[in-house]
Motif scaffolding. Structure first.
Motif, PDB file in Angstrom:
ATOM      1  N   ASP A 225       0.756  -1.166   0.079  1.00 53.44           N
ATOM      2  CA  ASP A 225       0.120   0.165  -0.094  1.00 53.44           C
ATOM      3  C   ASP A 225       0.685   1.238  -0.134  1.00 53.44           C
ATOM      4  O   ASP A 225       0.443   2.515  -0.130  1.00 53.44           O
ATOM      5  CB  ASP A 225      -0.921   0.044   1.221  1.00 53.44           C
ATOM      6  CG  ASP A 225      -0.185  -0.072   2.677  1.00 53.44           C
ATOM      7  OD1 ASP A 225       0.922  -0.498   2.507  1.00 53.44           O
ATOM      8  OD2 ASP A 225      -0.899   0.127   3.328  1.00 53.44           O
ATOM      9  N   ARG A 226       2.269   0.995   0.373  1.00 60.19           N
ATOM     10  CA  ARG A 226       3.024   2.245   0.191  1.00 60.19           C
ATOM     11  C   ARG A 226       3.867   2.193  -1.184  1.00 60.19           C
ATOM     12  O   ARG A 226       4.126   3.250  -1.647  1.00 60.19           O
ATOM     13  CB  ARG A 226       4.165   2.156   1.262  1.00 60.19           C
ATOM     14  CG  ARG A 226       3.379   2.550   2.555  1.00 60.19           C
ATOM     15  CD  ARG A 226       2.946   3.611   2.766  1.00 60.19           C
ATOM     16  NE  ARG A 226       4.022   4.649   3.289  1.00 60.19           N
ATOM     17  CZ  ARG A 226       3.757   6.057   3.420  1.00 60.19           C
ATOM     18  NH1 ARG A 226       2.602   6.528   3.618  1.00 60.19           N
ATOM     19  NH2 ARG A 226       4.846   6.623   3.910  1.00 60.19           N
ATOM     20  N   TYR A 227       3.845   1.116  -1.445  1.00 59.78           N
ATOM     21  CA  TYR A 227       4.798   0.792  -2.813  1.00 59.78           C
ATOM     22  C   TYR A 227       4.156   1.166  -4.095  1.00 59.78           C
ATOM     23  O   TYR A 227       4.647   1.992  -5.026  1.00 59.78           O
ATOM     24  CB  TYR A 227       5.233  -0.663  -2.880  1.00 59.78           C
ATOM     25  CG  TYR A 227       5.893  -0.977  -4.157  1.00 59.78           C
ATOM     26  CD1 TYR A 227       7.352  -0.676  -4.140  1.00 59.78           C
ATOM     27  CD2 TYR A 227       5.598  -1.353  -5.527  1.00 59.78           C
ATOM     28  CE1 TYR A 227       8.393  -0.936  -5.160  1.00 59.78           C
ATOM     29  CE2 TYR A 227       6.425  -1.586  -6.455  1.00 59.78           C
ATOM     30  CZ  TYR A 227       7.634  -1.431  -6.330  1.00 59.78           C
ATOM     31  OH  TYR A 227       8.789  -1.654  -7.577  1.00 59.78           O
ATOM     32  N   ILE A 228       3.001   1.218  -4.181  1.00 60.98           N
ATOM     33  CA  ILE A 228       2.185   1.713  -5.297  1.00 60.98           C
ATOM     34  C   ILE A 228       2.113   3.073  -5.683  1.00 60.98           C
ATOM     35  O   ILE A 228       2.100   3.548  -6.561  1.00 60.98           O
ATOM     36  CB  ILE A 228       0.615   0.950  -5.422  1.00 60.98           C
ATOM     37  CG1 ILE A 228       0.759  -0.424  -5.492  1.00 60.98           C
ATOM     38  CG2 ILE A 228      -0.088   1.597  -6.634  1.00 60.98           C
ATOM     39  CD1 ILE A 228      -0.709  -1.273  -5.164  1.00 60.98           C
ATOM     40  N   PRO A 229       1.845   3.865  -4.401  1.00 57.49           N
ATOM     41  CA  PRO A 229       1.706   5.030  -4.619  1.00 57.49           C
ATOM     42  C   PRO A 229       3.030   5.755  -4.851  1.00 57.49           C
ATOM     43  O   PRO A 229       3.197   6.836  -5.622  1.00 57.49           O
ATOM     44  CB  PRO A 229       1.225   5.749  -3.416  1.00 57.49           C
ATOM     45  CG  PRO A 229       1.276   4.768  -2.710  1.00 57.49           C
ATOM     46  CD  PRO A 229       1.030   3.344  -3.155  1.00 57.49           C
ATOM     47  N   THR A 230       4.060   5.005  -4.335  1.00 63.00           N
ATOM     48  CA  THR A 230       5.461   5.524  -4.642  1.00 63.00           C
ATOM     49  C   THR A 230       5.886   5.782  -6.060  1.00 63.00           C
ATOM     50  O   THR A 230       6.519   6.378  -6.817  1.00 63.00           O
ATOM     51  CB  THR A 230       6.533   4.606  -3.791  1.00 63.00           C
ATOM     52  OG1 THR A 230       6.433   4.842  -2.480  1.00 63.00           O
ATOM     53  CG2 THR A 230       8.191   5.098  -4.074  1.00 63.00           C
TER      54      THR A 230
ATOM     55  N   ARG B 173       8.769  13.516   0.018  1.00 68.49           N
ATOM     56  CA  ARG B 173       8.297  12.383  -0.534  1.00 68.49           C
ATOM     57  C   ARG B 173       6.965  11.996   0.090  1.00 68.49           C
ATOM     58  O   ARG B 173       6.092  11.477  -0.677  1.00 68.49           O
ATOM     59  CB  ARG B 173       9.247  11.195   0.000  1.00 68.49           C
ATOM     60  CG  ARG B 173       8.873   9.642  -0.411  1.00 68.49           C
ATOM     61  CD  ARG B 173      10.019   8.731   0.119  1.00 68.49           C
ATOM     62  NE  ARG B 173       9.610   7.413  -0.141  1.00 68.49           N
ATOM     63  CZ  ARG B 173       8.759   6.614   0.640  1.00 68.49           C
ATOM     64  NH1 ARG B 173       8.278   7.072   1.762  1.00 68.49           N
ATOM     65  NH2 ARG B 173       8.332   5.261   0.278  1.00 68.49           N
ATOM     66  N   GLN B 174       6.679  12.258   1.176  1.00 65.61           N
ATOM     67  CA  GLN B 174       5.475  12.107   1.719  1.00 65.61           C
ATOM     68  C   GLN B 174       4.177  12.929   1.147  1.00 65.61           C
ATOM     69  O   GLN B 174       3.076  12.233   1.105  1.00 65.61           O
ATOM     70  CB  GLN B 174       5.317  12.388   3.201  1.00 65.61           C
ATOM     71  CG  GLN B 174       4.019  12.102   3.916  1.00 65.61           C
ATOM     72  CD  GLN B 174       3.659  10.640   3.904  1.00 65.61           C
ATOM     73  OE1 GLN B 174       4.674   9.807   4.153  1.00 65.61           O
ATOM     74  NE2 GLN B 174       2.399  10.368   3.235  1.00 65.61           N
ATOM     75  N   GLU B 175       4.621  14.140   0.813  1.00 65.95           N
ATOM     76  CA  GLU B 175       3.707  14.924   0.088  1.00 65.95           C
ATOM     77  C   GLU B 175       3.256  14.426  -1.292  1.00 65.95           C
ATOM     78  O   GLU B 175       2.306  14.221  -1.609  1.00 65.95           O
ATOM     79  CB  GLU B 175       4.313  16.477  -0.373  1.00 65.95           C
ATOM     80  CG  GLU B 175       4.469  17.170   0.925  1.00 65.95           C
ATOM     81  CD  GLU B 175       5.190  18.532   0.716  1.00 65.95           C
ATOM     82  OE1 GLU B 175       5.244  19.045  -0.696  1.00 65.95           O
ATOM     83  OE2 GLU B 175       5.415  19.077   1.725  1.00 65.95           O
ATOM     84  N   LEU B 176       4.367  13.849  -2.127  1.00 67.27           N
ATOM     85  CA  LEU B 176       4.034  13.216  -3.249  1.00 67.27           C
ATOM     86  C   LEU B 176       3.449  12.061  -3.190  1.00 67.27           C
ATOM     87  O   LEU B 176       2.328  11.698  -4.086  1.00 67.27           O
ATOM     88  CB  LEU B 176       5.315  12.922  -4.040  1.00 67.27           C
ATOM     89  CG  LEU B 176       6.275  13.967  -4.590  1.00 67.27           C
ATOM     90  CD1 LEU B 176       7.571  13.726  -4.938  1.00 67.27           C
ATOM     91  CD2 LEU B 176       5.502  14.931  -5.471  1.00 67.27           C
ATOM     92  N   LEU B 177       3.509  11.351  -2.070  1.00 69.53           N
ATOM     93  CA  LEU B 177       2.671   9.942  -1.765  1.00 69.53           C
ATOM     94  C   LEU B 177       1.240  10.419  -1.474  1.00 69.53           C
ATOM     95  O   LEU B 177       0.316   9.633  -2.176  1.00 69.53           O
ATOM     96  CB  LEU B 177       3.288   9.210  -0.659  1.00 69.53           C
ATOM     97  CG  LEU B 177       4.513   8.334  -0.941  1.00 69.53           C
ATOM     98  CD1 LEU B 177       4.961   7.723   0.354  1.00 69.53           C
ATOM     99  CD2 LEU B 177       4.415   7.420  -2.151  1.00 69.53           C
TER     100      LEU B 177
END
Length: 349
Positions: free
Chosen positions: A179-184, A306-310
């Motif tokens: 769930d973190r990899y896909i939006p990354t 990075r968190q903003e982009l995610l």
């Protein structure tokens, strides 16, 4: 480059066995300093400039150079886009570590390993085995006797991990939850392009591991292609661990690293039996390495950015991400290896 390249090659890592020219069976030797290694994000064709001193030599001549025995390299393997270059840069700041990031020679070996028993292989199986040992020995050279090589491989090279980890050594396996990899991946134009470019090869690799194709590429959405890539790389690492009983392997969730960077950095250093003080870790975490894009340090890229982009990617692709996660869960019910790999990283939390 002087004619005494044999003496130079035998002394230290100053001559990198850089690229292999298969048609002529020659190796490109490139002259690198310790600082060159420290700065390089990739040890492939991207570091070739007009200023780089280099020379082609026959593989047969290079294999005859007498080398002192070096410690087995340590390794960082990963599923792609999960901070492996960042961890390599941080650990590479330890004086007793010589960090090699994505040496092209390993990629060539991995490509040949996949066809070494096939008629189209450029080398016979016996020649491949001999040259594999030679190449690893070449890459294990350092600049000082107290220094040990730590290789950060490209994700594709994870297929070679069981062979690289056959001898006792240490390895770090980096991953991220689905769930973190896909939006990354969806958050970056370059990572999306890479997903499309590598999707076919990754589906083939995943099929080999599972024994049956879990999907047909043309039926997969972009988010599903990202999820399939995640499955491919995760299953590859999980299978490598099962095939490597003599290796000491530390699994690390990159999201956990970002939440507790100093603690996780110290843990990684200790795993590799490298000394790092708490002050050294604190200085590195607060320093420029953490605030720049590891693959291109001239660009700013902090954990906050990075968190903003995610967050943006999660909002923009919410429905597709949920559908891709459900699709992976369905695949896991059909293929025990996928379910076991997913369960394994769940227990690492």
């Amino acid at each position: 480059m002087t004619n005494s390249w044999q003496n130079q090659f035998s002394q230290d890592a100053g001559l990198l066995p850089h690229l292999v020219d298969l048609p002529t069976d020659q190796v490109l030797l490139s002259h690198l300093t310790e600082d060159d290694y420290r700065k390089a994000s990739f040890l492939d064709q991207r570091i070739i400039t007009p200023q780089l001193r280099r020379q082609l030599v026959p593989w047969a001549e290079l294999s005859q150079v007498a080398l002192v025995k070096s410690p087995t390299p340590q390794y960082i393997f990963h599923i792609g886009h999960v901070g492996s270059t960042l961890l390599s840069r941080l650990l590479g700041e330890i004086d007793t570590v010589l960090a090699l990031r994505e040496p092209q020679l390993l990629r060539t070996l991995c490509e040949i390993s996949q066809i070494r028993d096939q008629p189209e292989s450029p080398w016979s199986p016996d020649v491949y085995e001999k040259r594999f040992s030679e190449a690893v020995h070449w890459l294990s050279r350092s600049f000082r006797t107290d220094q040990r090589v730590m290789i950060k491989a490209s994700s594709f090279v994870s297929e070679l991990a069981p062979q690289l980890l056959a001898a006792p050594t240490d390895a770090l396996f980096l991953y991220a939850p689905l769930d973190r990899y896909i939006p990354t991946i969806l958050a970056g134009e370059a990572s999306v392009q890479e997903t499309h470019m590598m999707a076919g090869a990754r589906l083939n690799r995943l099929t080999r591991h599972l024994g049956k194709a879990p999907a047909r590429l043309w039926e997969l959405s972009l988010a599903q292609r990202v999820a399939m890539s995640w499955m491919c790389e995760l299953v590859t690492l999980f299978a490598a661990q099962k095939a490597s009983p003599y290796a000491q392997i530390l699994w690390m969730d990159f999201e956990s690293f970002l939440q507790h960077p100093e603690e996780r950095l110290l843990s990684a250093a200790a795993h590799f039996d490298q000394e790092m003080s708490m002050q050294k870790a604190a200085d590195l975490i607060s320093g420029p390495i953490m605030s720049s894009y590891s693959k291109a340090p001239e660009h700013d890229y902090s954990p906050n950015l990075r968190q903003e982009l995610l967050n943006e990617a999660n909002q923009k692709h919410a429905a597709d991400i949920r559908a891709a996660i459900l699709w992976v869960e369905k695949i896991a019910t059909e293929f025990p290896l996928v379910a076991d790999a997913m369960q394994w990283i769940e227990t690492r939390k």
